[in-house]
Write an enzyme that holds these catalytic residues in place. Structure first.
Site, PDB file in Angstrom:
ATOM      1  N   ARG A   1      -3.188   3.995  11.666  1.00 44.99           N
ATOM      2  CA  ARG A   1      -4.176   4.958  12.162  1.00 44.99           C
ATOM      3  C   ARG A   1      -4.980   4.409  13.338  1.00 44.99           C
ATOM      4  O   ARG A   1      -5.713   5.158  13.985  1.00 44.99           O
ATOM      5  CB  ARG A   1      -5.122   5.355  11.033  1.00 44.99           C
ATOM      6  N   TYR A   2      -4.866   3.101  13.610  1.00 46.77           N
ATOM      7  CA  TYR A   2      -5.644   2.495  14.683  1.00 46.77           C
ATOM      8  C   TYR A   2      -4.828   2.203  15.942  1.00 46.77           C
ATOM      9  O   TYR A   2      -5.406   1.872  16.971  1.00 46.77           O
ATOM     10  CB  TYR A   2      -6.282   1.190  14.206  1.00 46.77           C
ATOM     11  N   ILE A   3      -3.539   2.254  15.871  1.00 48.08           N
ATOM     12  CA  ILE A   3      -2.706   1.897  17.024  1.00 48.08           C
ATOM     13  C   ILE A   3      -1.941   3.121  17.506  1.00 48.08           C
ATOM     14  O   ILE A   3      -1.715   4.071  16.754  1.00 48.08           O
ATOM     15  CB  ILE A   3      -1.732   0.747  16.672  1.00 48.08           C
TER      16      ILE A   3
END
Length: 744
Positions: A197-199
């Site tokens: 979800r962060y990259i």
């Protein structure tokens, strides 16, 4: 098995009583043994193990949970009817070993074909192919959250988000097909990527150019039938060899090492020209590689990869700037610390300063030999590793072992085939454009559209257009169809009113030039494919030069570079030697845990054993010291054969030995005893040595001493029994004194 017990405990009045009844039902289900008084055929009919009409994908334990069986004595024909099976479905009985054999083969085939081994055409495993297809679906030029890509890929890959996410991170870290953003981990240090979800990610320009071509892609239904996915992607590049791949299947493993991008382009051009080429791996982590035993990447091959180690700007400092493929800086540091704790090398400390480039600093104690330490790092740590490739791919729905040169030839031919198909489709589209553009020009310039003004029916409209076109049909390259005529009726009045004959002629001329060019490329398809690889090299080659240095180097002998940090002691009185006898023993020499110790006993026996804390060598041994396998030393031994036998002498070299095996150097007669033993480094030193044999006084014996030169007997193997010096009783054997020395 759950449905059996649901039936057993569903109705207390009808269920069989006792544990034995349960065992009987299970026994019939698993081993086809009939039940006495109980009809369990519906259970067996509902079992996927025995009914041929139901196909379950994998596990034999996935029994239906809603099947119900009752005692036959209280069950009608209607009750016996199965809700999911025909009432007359035959029951097939098979041995359990046959069933499990079939299931195992199905599972093994599935893992090999659908999970672990790449396909020869596109060089991708199914999970990687589905990820790229999913990214192409979402492609809009902007970055997408990896979590979104993973979720979209689950439409095609039925094995969970974790496996998809890990596979996508692996693709992104190879820096070829995916343009990444965010923390994608570090292959040098082993740091993991951030959560999906962060990259973010998107397809690279290279991937968009060489991986996708929907018009030539073969499609198949996804696992649930709701979507279509590519059987293989039309990759126009040896992607398999560029990225490398590893996979473990059932009874089969795959390991194809990565190769250099530029060299793959050059080799593809050579393959298309039927020229010779040779491919060697290239790793993003750099290092030094010995590929003399590469064997084309097939089974049995092996390469050795070393870290790049240089001396630092200050003394007693080593800097590791490149590490072997498959290792991390943390793993290399751990192996160095472990070797130091075992006493194999000596270091003061080790630091990891790695960021985007590797920098591991090894601090050495003062006075340490840096060259020897570097060799010891190669011998005892992960600064040198061996890689065993095993090139296997899926071809024609079965695994096939191929060397990397054959894989590249197959890729070059597949690229040529795909480019030919694309040109064929392009040529067909250009011909269709030329056909309709010409037809439109005829329709408008000759004002055929005016003929349909008075037509009242569709048939009349079509007939009027056909009548107007008939004088001009010979100009066209193919026959005109009703669909072509119907398409003319869809031309808007605005286009007719703004029609420019000159522009139409220019457009048709451009189409003809493109058609001629496409036909030219098709005729010279090999040259066109070569130009394709040249363009790839020119566009994407800069910055992808070889990073791994190809060099031949010998394996480091561990015993030669290990630090000898321990002392070997001998307690001759008790007959023990070892590194732990400091108090009761006398020091012999420095040693290491890898050293072998050679010793000779007074009975004429020889042994070689590993240096240890304590081991038995016999009381008052003749010789105890370290053993070197390639030594050329000459040993001389004079011994008495038995208690009353003659005196014999032998000179020998040791040769090959087996550790912890006792070798008898005498004739083996009980009571044999060695009277003289000496070791010389060279044959010349041994030839110069003489001894004097003193005999015991006896009747009629006048000369009580015999001078014996060593060079009077030849140097043989240790199995030789020796030459006789005398049969008289011997008092002692001493070395002949040299001039100026007193007699012993």
């Amino acid at each position: 098995m759950r449905f059996i017990f649901e039936w057993i405990f569903k109705d207390g009045n009808k269920r069989p009583s006792g544990r034995s009844s349960i065992q009987l039902i299970v026994r019939e289900l698993l081993f086809s043994e009939p039940l006495a008084g109980v009809d369990s055929s519906p259970i067996l009919a509902a079992s996927p193990c025995t009914h041929p009409g139901i196909v379950y994908s994998r596990l034999p334990c996935s029994f239906p949970l809603f099947a119900v069986a009752k005692k036959s004595s209280k069950k009608s024909a209607e009750e016996a009817f199965s809700p999911i099976l025909p009432s007359a479905a035959p029951v097939e009985h098979k041995p359990v070993d046959t069933l499990y054999g079939d299931w195992f083969l199905d599972y093994a085939s599935y893992v090999i074909l659908e999970r672990a081994v790449p396909h020869i055409n596109d060089g991708l495993k199914p999970v990687h192919r589905r990820i790229l297809h999913s990214m192409d679906e979402l492609e809009d030029g902007r970055y997408n959250k990896v979590a979104n890509v993973v979720g979209n890929t689950m439409k095609y890959h039925p094995h969970g988000d974790a496996s998809i996410g890990d596979a996508m991170v692996q693709l992104g870290q190879k820096d070829l097909l995916i343009d990444t953003q965010g923390n994608w981990g570090n292959t040098l240090t082993g740091d993991n990527a951030a959560a999906p979800r962060y990259i973010e990610a998107r397809l690279s320009k290279f991937a968009l150019d060489v991986v996708f071509s929907p018009k030539v892609t073969e499609w198949a239904a996804s696992y649930d039938g709701r979507n279509k996915e590519p059987v293989t992607l039309p990759v126009k590049f040896p992607l398999l060899l560029a990225q490398g791949v590893e996979g473990i299947a059932v009874g089969l493993s795959c390991r194809i090492l990565p190769h250099n991008f530029i060299e793959l382009c050059d080799a593809s051009i050579s393959a298309l020209r039927d020229e010779e080429f040779n491919l060697l791996p290239d790793f993003i982590s750099g290092g030094i590689m010995d590929a003399s035993d590469y064997n084309g990447g097939m089974r049995g091959g092996r390469i050795r990869v070393r870290a790049k180690i240089d001396e630092g700007p200050k003394k007693n400092i080593l800097i590791i700037s490149e590490i072997p493929y498959g290792t991390t800086t943390g793993g290399v540091m751990d192996s160095i610390v472990a070797a130091n704790e075992k006493g194999k090398i000596k270091i003061a400390r080790v630091e990891d300063n790695t960021s985007d480039k590797v920098e591991v600093v090894v601090h050495l104690p003062v006075g340490t030999d840096t060259d020897q330490t570097i060799q010891a790092l190669y011998a005892f740590t992960d600064c040198e590793i061996s890689l065993s490739p095993n090139a296997v791919v899926i071809q024609d729905d079965k695994p096939r072992f191929m060397n990397v040169n054959d894989l590249l030839r197959a890729s070059a031919e597949n690229t040529k085939k795909i480019l030919g198909e694309e040109l064929g489709i392009l040529l067909g589209e250009l011909n269709e454009k030329w056909h309709f553009s010409s037809l439109e020009k005829i329709f408008i310039e000759n004002r055929i559209y005016r003929r349909i003004e008075e037509a009242e029916t569709w048939e009349a409209v079509m007939e009027a257009i056909w009548k107007g076109l008939k004088p001009h049909l010979h100009i066209l390259k193919r026959e005109v169809t009703n669909d072509d005529v119907a398409r003319l009726t869809e031309i808007k009045i605005k286009r007719i009113s703004k029609f420019n004959s000159f522009e139409a002629d220019e457009h048709i001329r451009e189409l003809e030039e493109e058609i001629d060019q496409a036909e030219k490329f098709l005729k010279g398809l090999t040259k066109y494919t070569i130009r394709h690889f040249e363009e790839l090299k020119k566009t994407y080659g800069p910055g992808r030069e070889r990073k791994t240095v190809v060099s031949g180097f010998d394996r480091v002998a561990a015993a030669e570079v290990i630090v000898q940090g321990e002392t070997l002691y001998l307690n001759a009185k008790e007959g023990f030697a070892g590194t732990s006898l400091k108090r009761e023993g006398d020091p012999i020499c420095k040693c290491s845990p890898l050293d072998d110790v050679l010793f000779f006993t007074r009975e004429g026996n020889m042994s070689v054993t590993k240096a240890a804390a304590k081991f038995f060598v016999g009381k008052n041994p003749l010789y105890v010291n370290l053993f070197k396998k390639d030594e050329s030393a000459v040993y001389t031994m004079i011994y008495r054969d038995g208690r009353q036998g003659g005196l014999l002498a032998k000179r020998f070299r040791i040769g090959g030995v087996t550790r912890d095996k006792e070798y008898v150097l005498t004739k083996g007669t009980p009571g044999s005893n060695v009277l003289y033993f000496i070791r010389h480094e060279t044959e010349e030193d041994s030839n110069a040595q003489n001894v004097v044999v003193h005999l015991k006084p006896a009747l009629y014996l006048r000369n009580l001493s015999i001078k014996f030169p060593f060079n009077s007997i030849a140097i043989k193997g240790r199995e030789s029994q020796g030459n006789i010096i005398t049969k008289h009783a011997v008092d002692r054997v001493v070395r002949e004194p040299k001039s100026g020395e007193s007699a012993e």
